[in-house]
Design a protein around this motif. Structure first.
Motif, PDB file in Angstrom:
ATOM      1  N   ARG A 101      -0.935  -6.048   7.676  1.00 45.98           N
ATOM      2  CA  ARG A 101      -1.364  -4.642   7.668  1.00 45.98           C
ATOM      3  C   ARG A 101      -0.765  -3.779   6.607  1.00 45.98           C
ATOM      4  N   ALA A 102       0.312  -3.995   6.089  1.00 42.37           N
ATOM      5  CA  ALA A 102       0.881  -3.434   4.866  1.00 42.37           C
ATOM      6  C   ALA A 102       0.606  -4.079   3.654  1.00 42.37           C
ATOM      7  N   GLY A 103      -0.349  -5.041   3.457  1.00 41.00           N
ATOM      8  CA  GLY A 103      -0.622  -5.708   2.544  1.00 41.00           C
ATOM      9  C   GLY A 103       0.296  -6.519   1.688  1.00 41.00           C
ATOM     10  N   ILE A 104       1.474  -6.855   2.180  1.00 42.44           N
ATOM     11  CA  ILE A 104       2.355  -7.779   1.613  1.00 42.44           C
ATOM     12  C   ILE A 104       2.087  -9.023   1.571  1.00 42.44           C
ATOM     13  N   LYS A 105       2.329  -9.810   0.473  1.00 43.42           N
ATOM     14  CA  LYS A 105       1.724 -11.248   0.468  1.00 43.42           C
ATOM     15  C   LYS A 105       2.656 -12.096   0.009  1.00 43.42           C
ATOM     16  N   ASN A 106       3.723 -11.794  -0.466  1.00 39.68           N
ATOM     17  CA  ASN A 106       4.932 -12.991  -0.956  1.00 39.68           C
ATOM     18  C   ASN A 106       6.071 -13.016  -0.008  1.00 39.68           C
ATOM     19  N   VAL A 107       5.789 -12.605   1.459  1.00 41.01           N
ATOM     20  CA  VAL A 107       6.847 -12.904   2.480  1.00 41.01           C
ATOM     21  C   VAL A 107       6.267 -14.289   3.077  1.00 41.01           C
ATOM     22  N   ILE A 108       7.204 -15.357   3.235  1.00 39.44           N
ATOM     23  CA  ILE A 108       6.846 -16.399   4.178  1.00 39.44           C
ATOM     24  C   ILE A 108       7.716 -16.257   5.339  1.00 39.44           C
ATOM     25  N   MET A 116      11.226   1.464  -1.527  1.00 38.49           N
ATOM     26  CA  MET A 116      11.002   1.832   0.006  1.00 38.49           C
ATOM     27  C   MET A 116       9.877   3.061  -0.076  1.00 38.49           C
ATOM     28  N   GLU A 117       9.659   3.586  -0.912  1.00 38.80           N
ATOM     29  CA  GLU A 117       8.410   4.601  -1.206  1.00 38.80           C
ATOM     30  C   GLU A 117       7.101   3.922  -0.888  1.00 38.80           C
ATOM     31  N   LYS A 118       7.023   2.657  -1.303  1.00 36.96           N
ATOM     32  CA  LYS A 118       5.932   2.044  -1.361  1.00 36.96           C
ATOM     33  C   LYS A 118       5.610   1.248   0.017  1.00 36.96           C
ATOM     34  N   VAL A 119       6.564   0.928   0.822  1.00 34.88           N
ATOM     35  CA  VAL A 119       6.342   0.365   2.400  1.00 34.88           C
ATOM     36  C   VAL A 119       6.369   1.396   3.388  1.00 34.88           C
ATOM     37  N   PRO A 120       5.027   1.223   4.013  1.00 33.21           N
ATOM     38  CA  PRO A 120       4.972   2.508   5.454  1.00 33.21           C
ATOM     39  C   PRO A 120       5.748   1.790   6.455  1.00 33.21           C
ATOM     40  N   ARG A 121       6.992   2.441   6.731  1.00 35.79           N
ATOM     41  CA  ARG A 121       8.006   1.889   7.723  1.00 35.79           C
ATOM     42  C   ARG A 121       7.298   2.231   9.182  1.00 35.79           C
ATOM     43  N   GLU A 122       6.216   3.085   9.294  1.00 35.35           N
ATOM     44  CA  GLU A 122       5.459   3.235  10.654  1.00 35.35           C
ATOM     45  C   GLU A 122       4.708   1.897  11.069  1.00 35.35           C
ATOM     46  N   LEU A 123       4.237   1.047   9.940  1.00 33.92           N
ATOM     47  CA  LEU A 123       3.489  -0.039  10.127  1.00 33.92           C
ATOM     48  C   LEU A 123       4.473  -1.094  10.844  1.00 33.92           C
ATOM     49  N   ALA A 179       5.567  -9.681  13.229  1.00 35.86           N
ATOM     50  CA  ALA A 179       6.101  -9.474  11.615  1.00 35.86           C
ATOM     51  C   ALA A 179       5.005  -9.795  10.825  1.00 35.86           C
ATOM     52  N   GLN A 180       4.649 -11.096  11.085  1.00 37.76           N
ATOM     53  CA  GLN A 180       3.305 -11.315  10.442  1.00 37.76           C
ATOM     54  C   GLN A 180       2.164 -10.412  10.317  1.00 37.76           C
ATOM     55  N   GLU A 181       1.892 -10.008  11.494  1.00 39.12           N
ATOM     56  CA  GLU A 181       0.746  -9.016  11.512  1.00 39.12           C
ATOM     57  C   GLU A 181       1.211  -7.726  10.872  1.00 39.12           C
ATOM     58  N   ASN A 182       2.288  -7.378  11.043  1.00 38.93           N
ATOM     59  CA  ASN A 182       2.936  -5.946  10.282  1.00 38.93           C
ATOM     60  C   ASN A 182       2.719  -6.127   8.873  1.00 38.93           C
ATOM     61  N   LEU A 183       3.057  -7.368   8.296  1.00 38.86           N
ATOM     62  CA  LEU A 183       3.152  -7.716   6.799  1.00 38.86           C
ATOM     63  C   LEU A 183       1.616  -7.857   6.204  1.00 38.86           C
ATOM     64  N   TYR A 232      10.141  -5.391   8.160  1.00 40.00           N
ATOM     65  CA  TYR A 232      10.208  -4.313   7.219  1.00 40.00           C
ATOM     66  C   TYR A 232      11.103  -4.411   6.173  1.00 40.00           C
ATOM     67  N   HIS A 233      12.512  -5.021   5.986  1.00 46.44           N
ATOM     68  CA  HIS A 233      13.416  -5.270   5.414  1.00 46.44           C
ATOM     69  C   HIS A 233      12.679  -6.095   4.205  1.00 46.44           C
ATOM     70  N   ALA A 234      12.213  -7.593   4.937  1.00 49.65           N
ATOM     71  CA  ALA A 234      11.508  -8.366   4.070  1.00 49.65           C
ATOM     72  C   ALA A 234      10.499  -7.752   2.974  1.00 49.65           C
ATOM     73  N   ALA A 235       9.915  -6.792   3.414  1.00 49.78           N
ATOM     74  CA  ALA A 235       8.658  -6.065   2.779  1.00 49.78           C
ATOM     75  C   ALA A 235       9.213  -5.091   1.881  1.00 49.78           C
ATOM     76  N   VAL A 236      10.415  -4.678   1.825  1.00 54.78           N
ATOM     77  CA  VAL A 236      11.000  -3.776   0.677  1.00 54.78           C
ATOM     78  C   VAL A 236      11.664  -5.027  -0.249  1.00 54.78           C
ATOM     79  N   MET A 237      12.171  -5.916   0.368  1.00 55.33           N
ATOM     80  CA  MET A 237      12.591  -6.963  -0.569  1.00 55.33           C
ATOM     81  C   MET A 237      11.608  -7.555  -1.477  1.00 55.33           C
ATOM     82  N   ALA A 238      10.401  -7.624  -0.957  1.00 59.59           N
ATOM     83  CA  ALA A 238       9.245  -8.448  -1.599  1.00 59.59           C
ATOM     84  C   ALA A 238       8.827  -7.377  -2.598  1.00 59.59           C
TER      85      ALA A 238
END
Ligand code: SAM
Length: 210
Positions: A117-124, A22-29, A111-115, A83-89
């Protein structure tokens, strides 16, 4: 509230791996711009279309209960903001995948755009009725449902691997967060009372007005 304060408050109650993720994922995005300053308030916030991003403590508890490990294949039902997907990722690492199903097309695109911007690549992200699961990539090590269902959908049970775990809120009015573990059969444990938006779909509730 500040991010450090929020996460500090979880120490001793939540697995440190989850707090680190959770520290690594910026919830503001993952919030509408006007609400970005409230990103670390421990509360659900509106994301449009009558839906909400879950409160940080709820994301933490659900991730903790699922005991997510490196390389796992995860199904999320109710992608919302992403967001939740990003934390699980973060918890399953680059070898793992989160398949996140969202029924509202505009939220899926956002959500796709948010992910991104957050640089998360392993969420489909997939648009559809997640009450039916996502047969294409089944079975899953873990299933996380972020909307309350009338009962545990049979499709989701069928798409869970033996040894797999699912968290799902069930009920309307009073809702209970269930932890479902598939062994020879299914072991269902009641974890706590919660408040989620309804799961709308074939194995969920009917759309209001239909
Ligand atoms: N996990 C999200 C986040 O981090 O922002 C919050 C999810 S929000 C509490 C619940 C979401 O479930 C809403 O976006 C809603 O549109 C979605 N939903 C409701 N029924 C659904 C269904 N049958 N299939 C997929 N998504 C559904």
């Amino acid at each position: 509230m500040r991010k450090e304060q929020l996460l500090e408050g979880m120490k001793g109650r939540i697995n440190p791996r989850v707090i680190e993720a959770m520290e690594k994922v910026p919830r503001e995005l993952f919030l509408p711009e006007a609400l970005a300053s409230r990103a670390y308030d421990d509360t659900p916030l509106p994301i449009g279309y009558g839906q909400t991003i879950s409160a940080p403590h709820m994301v933490a508890i659900m991730c903790d209960l699922l005991d997510l490990g490196e390389g796992m294949q995860v199904l999320e039902v109710g992608g919302g903001s992403g967001y939740h997907a990003a934390v699980m990722a973060q918890l399953i690492g680059p070898e793992g995948r989160v398949y996140s199903v969202e029924r509202i097309p505009e939220l899926r695109s956002w959500a796709q755009e948010n992910l991104r911007r957050a640089g998360i690549k392993n969420v489909i992200l997939v648009e559809g009725d997640g009450s039916l699961g996502l047969e294409k990539h089944a079975p899953y090590d873990r299933i996380s449902v972020a909307a309350t269902a009338p009962h545990v959908p049979e499709s989701l049970k069928a798409q869970l691997k033996t040894g797999g775990k699912m968290v799902i809120p069930v009920g309307i009015g009073y809702q209970e967060l269930l932890l479902v573990t598939r062994k020879d059969g299914f072991v269902v444990e009641e974890m706590m009372g919660v408040a989620f938006v309804p799961l709308i779909g074939e194995q969920g509730f009917r759309e209001p007005g239909r």
